[in-house]
Design a protein around this motif. Structure first.
Motif, mmCIF file in Angstrom:
data_model
loop_
_atom_site.group_PDB
_atom_site.id
_atom_site.type_symbol
_atom_site.label_atom_id
_atom_site.label_comp_id
_atom_site.label_asym_id
_atom_site.label_seq_id
_atom_site.Cartn_x
_atom_site.Cartn_y
_atom_site.Cartn_z
ATOM 1 N N TYR A 63 26.617 12.629 11.621
ATOM 2 C CA TYR A 63 27.039 11.500 10.800
ATOM 3 C C TYR A 63 27.098 10.163 11.529
ATOM 4 C CZ TYR A 63 28.457 15.665 8.307
ATOM 5 O OH TYR A 63 28.474 16.867 7.699
ATOM 6 N N ARG A 64 26.754 10.156 12.819
ATOM 7 C CA ARG A 64 26.746 8.878 13.551
ATOM 8 C C ARG A 64 25.402 8.637 14.217
ATOM 9 N NH1 ARG A 64 32.517 10.014 16.591
ATOM 10 N NH2 ARG A 64 33.694 10.552 14.694
ATOM 11 N N ASN A 65 24.379 9.299 13.714
ATOM 12 C CA ASN A 65 23.003 9.095 14.196
ATOM 13 C C ASN A 65 22.839 9.367 15.687
ATOM 14 O OD1 ASN A 65 22.138 8.287 11.614
ATOM 15 N ND2 ASN A 65 22.899 6.198 11.979
ATOM 16 N N GLY A 66 23.685 10.252 16.229
ATOM 17 C CA GLY A 66 23.538 10.611 17.635
ATOM 18 C C GLY A 66 22.557 11.761 17.811
ATOM 19 N N LYS A 67 22.113 11.977 19.038
ATOM 20 C CA LYS A 67 21.170 13.049 19.328
ATOM 21 C C LYS A 67 21.906 14.152 20.086
ATOM 22 C CE LYS A 67 16.988 10.229 19.451
ATOM 23 N NZ LYS A 67 15.824 9.808 20.248
ATOM 24 N N ILE A 68 21.824 15.372 19.603
ATOM 25 C CA ILE A 68 22.471 16.504 20.259
ATOM 26 C C ILE A 68 21.496 17.659 20.360
ATOM 27 C CG2 ILE A 68 24.765 15.851 19.417
ATOM 28 C CD1 ILE A 68 24.481 18.133 17.359
ATOM 29 N N ASN A 69 21.801 18.558 21.296
ATOM 30 C CA ASN A 69 21.048 19.807 21.456
ATOM 31 C C ASN A 69 21.866 20.904 20.787
ATOM 32 O OD1 ASN A 69 19.990 22.285 22.413
ATOM 33 N ND2 ASN A 69 19.118 21.234 24.181
ATOM 34 N N PHE A 70 21.434 21.319 19.588
ATOM 35 C CA PHE A 70 22.211 22.269 18.790
ATOM 36 C C PHE A 70 22.447 23.569 19.560
ATOM 37 C CE2 PHE A 70 21.958 25.862 15.712
ATOM 38 C CZ PHE A 70 23.241 25.740 15.200
ATOM 39 N N ASN A 71 21.414 24.104 20.172
ATOM 40 C CA ASN A 71 21.546 25.369 20.895
ATOM 41 C C ASN A 71 22.533 25.244 22.062
ATOM 42 O OD1 ASN A 71 19.750 26.750 19.238
ATOM 43 N ND2 ASN A 71 17.969 26.097 20.418
ATOM 44 N N LYS A 72 22.525 24.074 22.709
ATOM 45 C CA LYS A 72 23.444 23.864 23.833
ATOM 46 C C LYS A 72 24.890 23.822 23.350
ATOM 47 C CE LYS A 72 24.333 20.795 27.755
ATOM 48 N NZ LYS A 72 23.934 19.557 28.449
ATOM 49 N N VAL A 73 25.128 23.101 22.238
ATOM 50 C CA VAL A 73 26.489 23.018 21.682
ATOM 51 C C VAL A 73 26.950 24.394 21.233
ATOM 52 C CG1 VAL A 73 27.889 22.030 19.845
ATOM 53 C CG2 VAL A 73 26.175 20.623 20.984
ATOM 54 N N LYS A 74 26.044 25.153 20.629
ATOM 55 C CA LYS A 74 26.361 26.503 20.165
ATOM 56 C C LYS A 74 26.748 27.406 21.345
ATOM 57 C CE LYS A 74 24.263 30.055 17.195
ATOM 58 N NZ LYS A 74 23.058 30.394 16.415
ATOM 59 N N GLN A 75 25.983 27.294 22.459
ATOM 60 C CA GLN A 75 26.257 28.106 23.644
ATOM 61 C C GLN A 75 27.606 27.733 24.259
ATOM 62 O OE1 GLN A 75 24.608 30.731 24.690
ATOM 63 N NE2 GLN A 75 26.076 31.044 26.350
ATOM 64 N N GLU A 76 27.926 26.413 24.260
ATOM 65 C CA GLU A 76 29.217 25.966 24.796
ATOM 66 C C GLU A 76 30.379 26.569 23.993
ATOM 67 O OE1 GLU A 76 28.963 21.758 24.638
ATOM 68 O OE2 GLU A 76 27.746 21.584 26.463
ATOM 69 N N ALA A 77 30.194 26.627 22.674
ATOM 70 C CA ALA A 77 31.255 27.204 21.828
ATOM 71 C C ALA A 77 31.422 28.685 22.121
ATOM 72 C CB ALA A 77 30.919 26.976 20.354
ATOM 73 N N LEU A 78 30.313 29.392 22.339
ATOM 74 C CA LEU A 78 30.377 30.811 22.643
ATOM 75 C C LEU A 78 31.073 31.070 23.984
ATOM 76 C CD1 LEU A 78 26.804 31.949 21.500
ATOM 77 C CD2 LEU A 78 28.976 32.637 20.475
ATOM 78 N N GLU A 79 30.799 30.211 24.959
ATOM 79 C CA GLU A 79 31.383 30.374 26.282
ATOM 80 C C GLU A 79 32.904 30.204 26.261
ATOM 81 O OE1 GLU A 79 29.323 27.610 28.709
ATOM 82 O OE2 GLU A 79 27.487 28.822 28.817
ATOM 83 N N LYS A 80 33.390 29.398 25.301
ATOM 84 C CA LYS A 80 34.850 29.147 25.229
ATOM 85 C C LYS A 80 35.615 30.357 24.736
ATOM 86 C CE LYS A 80 34.823 24.119 24.693
ATOM 87 N NZ LYS A 80 33.466 23.911 25.091
ATOM 88 N N ILE A 81 34.942 31.293 24.062
ATOM 89 C CA ILE A 81 35.647 32.485 23.554
ATOM 90 C C ILE A 81 35.206 33.746 24.272
ATOM 91 C CG2 ILE A 81 35.964 31.481 21.274
ATOM 92 C CD1 ILE A 81 33.657 33.146 20.280
ATOM 93 N N THR A 82 34.329 33.615 25.248
ATOM 94 C CA THR A 82 33.836 34.795 25.988
ATOM 95 C C THR A 82 34.860 35.224 27.041
ATOM 96 O OG1 THR A 82 31.565 34.095 25.645
ATOM 97 C CG2 THR A 82 31.978 35.689 27.399
#
Length: 382
Positions: free
Chosen positions: A363-382
């Motif tokens: 919603y703010r026209n930024g560029k992100i790496n979806f797979n990287k953000v997804k992996q970071e979320a997984l690492e927080k609960i591993t």
């Protein structure tokens, strides 16, 4: 040498004089001292005076960051050896102070013989026509634009409406909200309708613009579709847009009244599967015991190493099968919106950075790496 230079200067002077004598031009401005973003209509009439030539004209207003312009109309009168062209432009000054309008005008001269073989369509549709082109220097026109009252967002005569389907929702459920601005004046395209320090999540889409330019200015309808979201009840403060009408020279305000939204909390546990993952598979070590007993005297070292490797593999498999129930849901997310909704529903501070990255990308026209953000979320609960 001096004689040669003198001849060249004489030819140039004659050429300029002949070009000036070939046609006459006349400019008009509807307003020479407009306000910033107030519509100004400019016309130019070109009338051929030398009937010994066949003339065409190419005219454009030069681009500048000081003003915005739109060509409204071009009218040509087809008279033998008498070109008559009428141009009409809509101009909006974009800053206060003195602004000069500069032009490009090219006179194209040819003969009846060339025209007979090459002319096709109207005078702007000449294909393969041999012409003698002359750049004409037209004097610039000057606008003295007046500054707008401080804090002005809209210039013209506008009205504002808004629509809200409901002011009740579940936690994190989007609430559709729409603002429509309609009227005459400089197109009401605003970067933001809300202040930066809002206390809710705002989902914005690109404004829907319908604008028509004419000799009176621009008639516009701009729709701002959006949605609001929060985990608890909240208030949307009043929206106030300051506008100025150059015709009446008066300021006025467009408003959206304060809104209250009732948000019903959702039990986070209901969003997560209550059934645990299957228990780890039990391993049958009897075959290993038989082997060890049979080869104990020869394979003590080998057996110990092999047993250690099997044990580590079993632990890894056990860990994977008893992992956090939210892990599979994160892995199943196919896009940014699905992952954002899941992490917000989890209502855990450990996902705050991931949520912020996803909102920035969506919603703010930024560029992100979806797979990287997804992996970071997984690492927080591993």
């Amino acid at each position: 040498m001096k004689n040669s230079l003198g001849k060249i200067l004489l030819v140039l002077l004659c050429t300029l004089w002949l070009s000036a004598e070939d046609f006459k031009h006349h400019f008009t401005l509807s307003n020479t001292s407009p306000y910033v973003k107030e519509a100004v209509i400019m016309t130019l009439d070109l009338n051929q005076t030398n009937r010994d030539k066949v003339l065409f004209f190419h005219f454009v207003l030069k681009k500048s960051p000081d003003y915005e312009f739109h060509r409204l109309n071009v009218k040509e009168t087809e008279v033998h050896h008498t070109a008559q062209v009428h141009y009409e432009y809509l101009i909006y000054p974009l800053r206060s102070g003195e602004i000069q309008l500069h032009f490009d005008l090219i006179q194209k001269a040819t003969t009846e013989e060339n025209l007979a073989y090459s002319f096709s369509g109207d005078r702007d549709n000449v294909k393969g026509l041999t012409t003698v082109d002359t750049q004409i220097d037209l004097p610039p026109l000057t606008l003295k634009a007046k500054a707008l009252p401080k804090g002005t967002s809209l210039v013209g005569d506008f009205s504002l409406t808004h629509s809200l389907k409901t002011n009740k929702a579940k936690a994190y459920e989007p609430l559709p909200f729409q603002v429509t601005i309609t009227g005459s004046g400089y197109p009401p395209l605003l970067k933001d309708l809300f202040p930066e320090n809002i206390n809710f999540t705002l989902f914005k889409e690109k404004p829907i613009v319908n604008a028509v330019n004419n000799s009176q200015g621009t008639r516009s309808t701009v729709i701002y579709p959006m949605a609001l979201s929060h985990s608890k009840s909240f208030d949307l403060g009043p929206i106030v847009l300051k506008a100025f009408d150059p015709k009446t020279q008066k300021s006025y305000k467009l408003r959206v009244a304060e809104q209250h939204f009732d948000i019903r909390k959702v039990d986070v546990k209901s969003l997560v599967d209550k059934i645990d993952s299957p228990k780890p598979l039990e391993s049958d070590w009897s075959w290993l015991t038989t082997i060890l007993m049979t080869l104990f005297s020869y394979l003590v070292v080998f057996g110990a190493g092999y047993l250690t490797a099997i044990s580590l593999k079993w632990k890894k498999k056990s860990t994977e099968q008893t992992s956090h129930p939210l892990k599979k849901k994160i892995e199943a997310c196919k896009d940014e919106k699905a992952l954002l909704q899941l992490l917000m529903a989890a209502d855990s501070k450990q996902f705050a950075l991931s949520i912020e990255k996803l909102e920035k990308g969506l919603y703010r026209n930024g560029k992100i790496n979806f797979n990287k953000v997804k992996q970071e979320a997984l690492e927080k609960i591993t």
